[in-house]
Design an enzyme around this catalytic site. Structure first.
Site, PDB file in Angstrom:
ATOM      1  N   GLY A  71       0.808  -1.221   0.000  1.00 38.50           N
ATOM      2  CA  GLY A  71       0.000   0.000   0.000  1.00 38.50           C
ATOM      3  C   GLY A  71       0.837   1.265   0.000  1.00 38.50           C
ATOM      4  N   GLY A  72       0.121   2.396   0.124  1.00 39.19           N
ATOM      5  CA  GLY A  72       0.776   3.702   0.118  1.00 39.19           C
ATOM      6  C   GLY A  72       1.781   3.840   1.246  1.00 39.19           C
ATOM      7  N   ILE A  73       1.446   3.356   2.424  1.00 39.49           N
ATOM      8  CA  ILE A  73       2.403   3.354   3.544  1.00 39.49           C
ATOM      9  C   ILE A  73       3.319   2.141   3.429  1.00 39.49           C
ATOM     10  CG2 ILE A  73       2.647   3.102   6.055  1.00 39.49           C
ATOM     11  CD1 ILE A  73      -0.168   4.452   6.258  1.00 39.49           C
TER      12      ILE A  73
ATOM     13  N   ASP B 172       0.517  -8.784   1.603  1.00 35.72           N
ATOM     14  CA  ASP B 172      -0.615  -7.939   1.193  1.00 35.72           C
ATOM     15  C   ASP B 172      -1.561  -8.849   0.422  1.00 35.72           C
ATOM     16  OD1 ASP B 172      -2.299  -5.809  -0.061  1.00 35.72           O
ATOM     17  OD2 ASP B 172      -0.730  -4.478   0.674  1.00 35.72           O
TER      18      ASP B 172
ATOM     19  N   ARG C 224      -8.335   7.687   4.433  1.00 31.67           N
ATOM     20  CA  ARG C 224      -9.402   8.704   4.317  1.00 31.67           C
ATOM     21  C   ARG C 224      -9.373   9.428   2.971  1.00 31.67           C
ATOM     22  NH1 ARG C 224      -9.733  13.231   8.608  1.00 31.67           N
ATOM     23  NH2 ARG C 224      -7.476  13.067   8.967  1.00 31.67           N
TER      24      ARG C 224
ATOM     25  N   ARG D 277     -11.456   9.782  10.680  1.00 30.88           N
ATOM     26  CA  ARG D 277     -10.821   8.461  10.785  1.00 30.88           C
ATOM     27  C   ARG D 277     -11.860   7.406  11.169  1.00 30.88           C
ATOM     28  NH1 ARG D 277      -7.146  12.112  12.637  1.00 30.88           N
ATOM     29  NH2 ARG D 277      -4.986  12.025  11.908  1.00 30.88           N
TER      30      ARG D 277
ATOM     31  N   ASP E  94       2.218  11.814  15.059  1.00 33.01           N
ATOM     32  CA  ASP E  94       1.780  13.003  15.803  1.00 33.01           C
ATOM     33  C   ASP E  94       2.992  13.693  16.454  1.00 33.01           C
ATOM     34  OD1 ASP E  94      -0.923  12.401  15.217  1.00 33.01           O
ATOM     35  OD2 ASP E  94      -0.924  10.920  16.825  1.00 33.01           O
TER      36      ASP E  94
ATOM     37  N   HIS F 237      -5.300   9.101  18.707  1.00 31.77           N
ATOM     38  CA  HIS F 237      -4.845   9.477  17.362  1.00 31.77           C
ATOM     39  C   HIS F 237      -6.022   9.859  16.465  1.00 31.77           C
ATOM     40  CE1 HIS F 237      -2.421   9.794  13.811  1.00 31.77           C
ATOM     41  NE2 HIS F 237      -3.196   8.925  13.190  1.00 31.77           N
TER      42      HIS F 237
ATOM     43  N   MET G  40       4.261   8.942   7.271  1.00 30.25           N
ATOM     44  CA  MET G  40       3.823   7.828   8.128  1.00 30.25           C
ATOM     45  C   MET G  40       4.808   6.658   8.049  1.00 30.25           C
ATOM     46  SD  MET G  40       1.825   6.614  10.332  1.00 30.25           S
ATOM     47  CE  MET G  40       2.836   5.325  11.035  1.00 30.25           C
TER      48      MET G  40
HETATM   49  N1  LIG Z   1      -1.452   5.672  12.570  1.00 31.67           N
HETATM   50  C1  LIG Z   1      -1.213   6.687  11.779  1.00 31.67           C
HETATM   51  O1  LIG Z   1      -0.610   7.678  12.195  1.00 31.67           O
HETATM   52  C2  LIG Z   1      -1.632   6.662  10.351  1.00 31.67           C
HETATM   53  C3  LIG Z   1      -2.494   5.699   9.899  1.00 31.67           C
HETATM   54  N2  LIG Z   1      -2.872   5.629   8.583  1.00 31.67           N
HETATM   55  C4  LIG Z   1      -3.778   4.547   8.184  1.00 31.67           C
HETATM   56  O2  LIG Z   1      -3.031   3.500   7.558  1.00 31.67           O
HETATM   57  C5  LIG Z   1      -3.916   2.730   6.728  1.00 31.67           C
HETATM   58  C6  LIG Z   1      -3.288   2.450   5.381  1.00 31.67           C
HETATM   59  O3  LIG Z   1      -3.101   3.636   4.651  1.00 31.67           O
HETATM   60  P1  LIG Z   1      -2.480   3.603   3.161  1.00 31.67           P
HETATM   61  O4  LIG Z   1      -1.264   2.749   3.130  1.00 31.67           O
HETATM   62  O5  LIG Z   1      -2.381   4.999   2.710  1.00 31.67           O
HETATM   63  O6  LIG Z   1      -3.648   2.853   2.370  1.00 31.67           O
HETATM   64  P2  LIG Z   1      -3.539   2.068   0.968  1.00 31.67           P
HETATM   65  O7  LIG Z   1      -4.921   1.816   0.498  1.00 31.67           O
HETATM   66  O8  LIG Z   1      -2.595   2.756   0.057  1.00 31.67           O
HETATM   67  O9  LIG Z   1      -2.867   0.682   1.370  1.00 31.67           O
HETATM   68  C7  LIG Z   1      -3.499  -0.257   2.173  1.00 31.67           C
HETATM   69  C8  LIG Z   1      -3.012  -1.630   1.797  1.00 31.67           C
HETATM   70  O10 LIG Z   1      -3.666  -2.567   2.655  1.00 31.67           O
HETATM   71  C9  LIG Z   1      -3.910  -3.712   1.870  1.00 31.67           C
HETATM   72  N3  LIG Z   1      -4.927  -4.548   2.502  1.00 31.67           N
HETATM   73  C10 LIG Z   1      -6.265  -4.404   2.538  1.00 31.67           C
HETATM   74  N4  LIG Z   1      -6.828  -5.421   3.214  1.00 31.67           N
HETATM   75  C11 LIG Z   1      -5.814  -6.228   3.605  1.00 31.67           C
HETATM   76  C12 LIG Z   1      -5.756  -7.449   4.329  1.00 31.67           C
HETATM   77  N5  LIG Z   1      -6.853  -8.052   4.788  1.00 31.67           N
HETATM   78  N6  LIG Z   1      -4.547  -7.993   4.527  1.00 31.67           N
HETATM   79  C13 LIG Z   1      -3.416  -7.396   4.078  1.00 31.67           C
HETATM   80  N7  LIG Z   1      -3.415  -6.250   3.381  1.00 31.67           N
HETATM   81  C14 LIG Z   1      -4.601  -5.684   3.139  1.00 31.67           C
HETATM   82  C15 LIG Z   1      -4.330  -3.165   0.496  1.00 31.67           C
HETATM   83  O11 LIG Z   1      -4.221  -4.152  -0.514  1.00 31.67           O
HETATM   84  C16 LIG Z   1      -3.354  -2.021   0.338  1.00 31.67           C
HETATM   85  O12 LIG Z   1      -2.187  -2.420  -0.346  1.00 31.67           O
HETATM   86  C17 LIG Z   1      -5.210   3.543   6.656  1.00 31.67           C
HETATM   87  O13 LIG Z   1      -6.159   2.982   7.525  1.00 31.67           O
HETATM   88  C18 LIG Z   1      -4.800   4.922   7.140  1.00 31.67           C
HETATM   89  O14 LIG Z   1      -5.861   5.647   7.691  1.00 31.67           O
HETATM   90  C19 LIG Z   1      -2.388   6.527   7.674  1.00 31.67           C
HETATM   91  C20 LIG Z   1      -1.521   7.519   8.077  1.00 31.67           C
HETATM   92  C21 LIG Z   1      -1.117   7.699   9.448  1.00 31.67           C
HETATM   93  O1  LIG Z   2      -5.356  11.502   8.767  1.00 34.81           O
HETATM   94  C1  LIG Z   2      -5.434  10.335   8.344  1.00 34.81           C
HETATM   95  O2  LIG Z   2      -6.447   9.818   7.901  1.00 34.81           O
HETATM   96  C2  LIG Z   2      -4.198   9.505   8.392  1.00 34.81           C
HETATM   97  C3  LIG Z   2      -3.559   9.683   9.717  1.00 34.81           C
HETATM   98  O3  LIG Z   2      -3.930   9.060  10.682  1.00 34.81           O
HETATM   99  C4  LIG Z   2      -2.596  10.765   9.869  1.00 34.81           C
HETATM  100  O4  LIG Z   2      -2.066  11.290   8.874  1.00 34.81           O
HETATM  101  O5  LIG Z   2      -2.323  11.125  11.019  1.00 34.81           O
END
Ligand SMILES: NC(=O)C1=CN([C@@H]2O[C@H](COP(=O)(O)OP(=O)(O)OC[C@H]3O[C@@H](n4cnc5c(N)ncnc54)[C@H](O)[C@@H]3O)[C@@H](O)[C@H]2O)C=CC1
Ligand SMILES: O=C([O-])CC(=O)C(=O)O
Length: 341
Positions: free
Chosen positions: A37-39, A60, A107, A113, A176, A203, A255
């Site tokens: 994914g993106g992260i 994944d 999001r 969130r 954060d 968060h 992230m």
């Molecule tokens: N804790 C934090 O500070 C932050 C949390 N996030 C969260 O991280 C999550 C991922 O964000 P992104 O990478 O941007 O999303 P994304 O959509 O780019 O990537 C998510 C990945 O998860 C995979 N996926 C979906 N279901 C799955 C499963 N059952 N098993 C394994 N892989 C699976 C997808 O195929 C995809 O490659 C989101 O929920 C986002 O809100 C994002 C930024 C900061």
């Molecule tokens: O804002 C979001 O949806 C992703 C996240 O948790 C962050 O960037 O802190």
């Protein structure tokens, strides 16, 4: 090849420690679930560069072979393996010391969130069920949102499976802290690499409470209005990125960096390096809430000590009281989901 993830974590610190220690550096397997994914992709890259990692296991539901092949060509220590189908999840997890979960939907503008709950709660639940089965002793770093609910979901899944150890479960709130440091350093005109700012609570929105009164180095140059504005910007940091990306997701690069900083700290703790302290959303007695983010001392078993809040300004005391209702509701929502599903 080594990467300097932050001050104090220089690439040379590890070999030096090795030179003066009789203990060899243990092999460490790190699994990333949601690795394509993106992260997941930049996180896989950064974890591949951490010299403490001997095996990087990427999982994944789509796109893993390409990411694994790509990252595997980097000439750092970790061996890379990739897994895609659910039947391979056990293999991906077996023997892991640390599992990082960025799996789930991000999001889009206008969403909170919590709007991600319906999809991500089930994903986190199923991945944690597999962790309980295949690597119940691993440290688990949860990135998937809403962290305020997904961490309690994970705890309930592990309790049901009889594997719960509160010392091993972490919600990743490092982004954060990274934002608070960046914004504070810029406003106070301080060198950013010298700055530290604890961020407590949870968060999401107002549950994110940066403690600028405890920022180091301190400064007299910020007015009350400046601190309010810095607090708001830190709380809205995720939304700032979501809006700038205009429908193409949320923070991924910052992230991934934050996830790698926190993973590196967890691995150092596991390896017995002393005085490793990071903020994280963990099971806690710091307030009346069962989970809360605060400074945590990391050690050989994960959480060694959950540190208290220290002294708060009046503004921070108010922030603390205001966040409790929302945080409590998110925690209970996660627990309820895990019980009912
Ligand atoms: N804790 C934090 O500070 C932050 C949390 N996030 C969260 O991280 C999550 C991922 O964000 P992104 O990478 O941007 O999303 P994304 O959509 O780019 O990537 C998510 C990945 O998860 C995979 N996926 C979906 N279901 C799955 C499963 N059952 N098993 C394994 N892989 C699976 C997808 O195929 C995809 O490659 C989101 O929920 C986002 O809100 C994002 C930024 C900061
Ligand atoms: O804002 C979001 O949806 C992703 C996240 O948790 C962050 O960037 O802190």
């Amino acid at each position: 090849m080594a990467i300097a993830l932050r001050r104090g974590a220089t690439p040379c610190s590890l070999p030096l420690r090795r030179l003066f220690s009789s203990e060899p550096i243990p092999d460490r397997k790190v699994a990333i679930l949601g690795a394509a994914g993106g992260i997941g992709q930049p996180l896989s890259l950064l974890i591949k560069l951490i010299p403490l990692v001997s095996h990087l296991s990427l999982y994944d539901i789509a796109g893993t072979p390409g990411v694994a092949a790509d990252v595997s060509h980097i000439n750092s220590k970790a061996e890379v393996t990739g897994y895609q189908s659910e039947e391979q999840l056990g293999q991906a997890l077996e023997g892991s010391d640390l599992v990082i979960i960025p799996a789930g939907v991000p999001r889009k503008p206008g969403m909170t969130r919590d709007d991600l709950f319906n999809i991500n709660a089930g994903i986190v639940k199923s991945l944690c069920t597999a962790i309980a089965k295949y690597c119940p002793k691993a440290l688990v770093n949860i990135i998937s949102n809403p962290v305020n609910s997904t961490v309690p979901i994970a705890a309930e899944v592990f309790k049901k499976a009889g594997t719960y150890d509160e010392k091993r479960l972490f919600g990743v709130t490092t982004l954060d802290v990274i934002r608070a440091k960046t914004f504070y350093a810029a406003k106070a005109k301080l060198p950013v690499h010298e700055v530290n700012v604890p961020v407590v609570g949870g968060h999401a929105g107002i549950t994110i409470l940066p403690l600028f009164s405890q920022a180091t180095p301190g400064t007299n140059s910020l007015s009350d209005e400046d601190v309010k504005a810095l607090t708001k910007r830190t709380q809205d940091g995720g939304t700032e990125v979501v809006e700038a990306k205009a429908g193409k997701g949320s923070a991924t690069l910052s992230m991934a960096y934050a996830g790698a900083v926190f993973a590196d700290a967890c691995l150092k703790g596991l390896n017995g390096v002393s005085d490793i302290v990071e903020c994280s959303f963990v099971q806690s007695n710091v307030t009346e809430l069962p989970f809360f983010a605060s400074k945590v001392r990391l050690g050989k078993n994960g959480v060694e000590e959950v540190l208290g809040l220290g002294s708060l300004s009046e503004f921070e005391k108010q922030g603390l009281e205001s966040l409790k209702g929302e945080l409590k509701a998110s925690i209970w929502k996660g627990m309820k989901f895990a019980h009912e599903n």
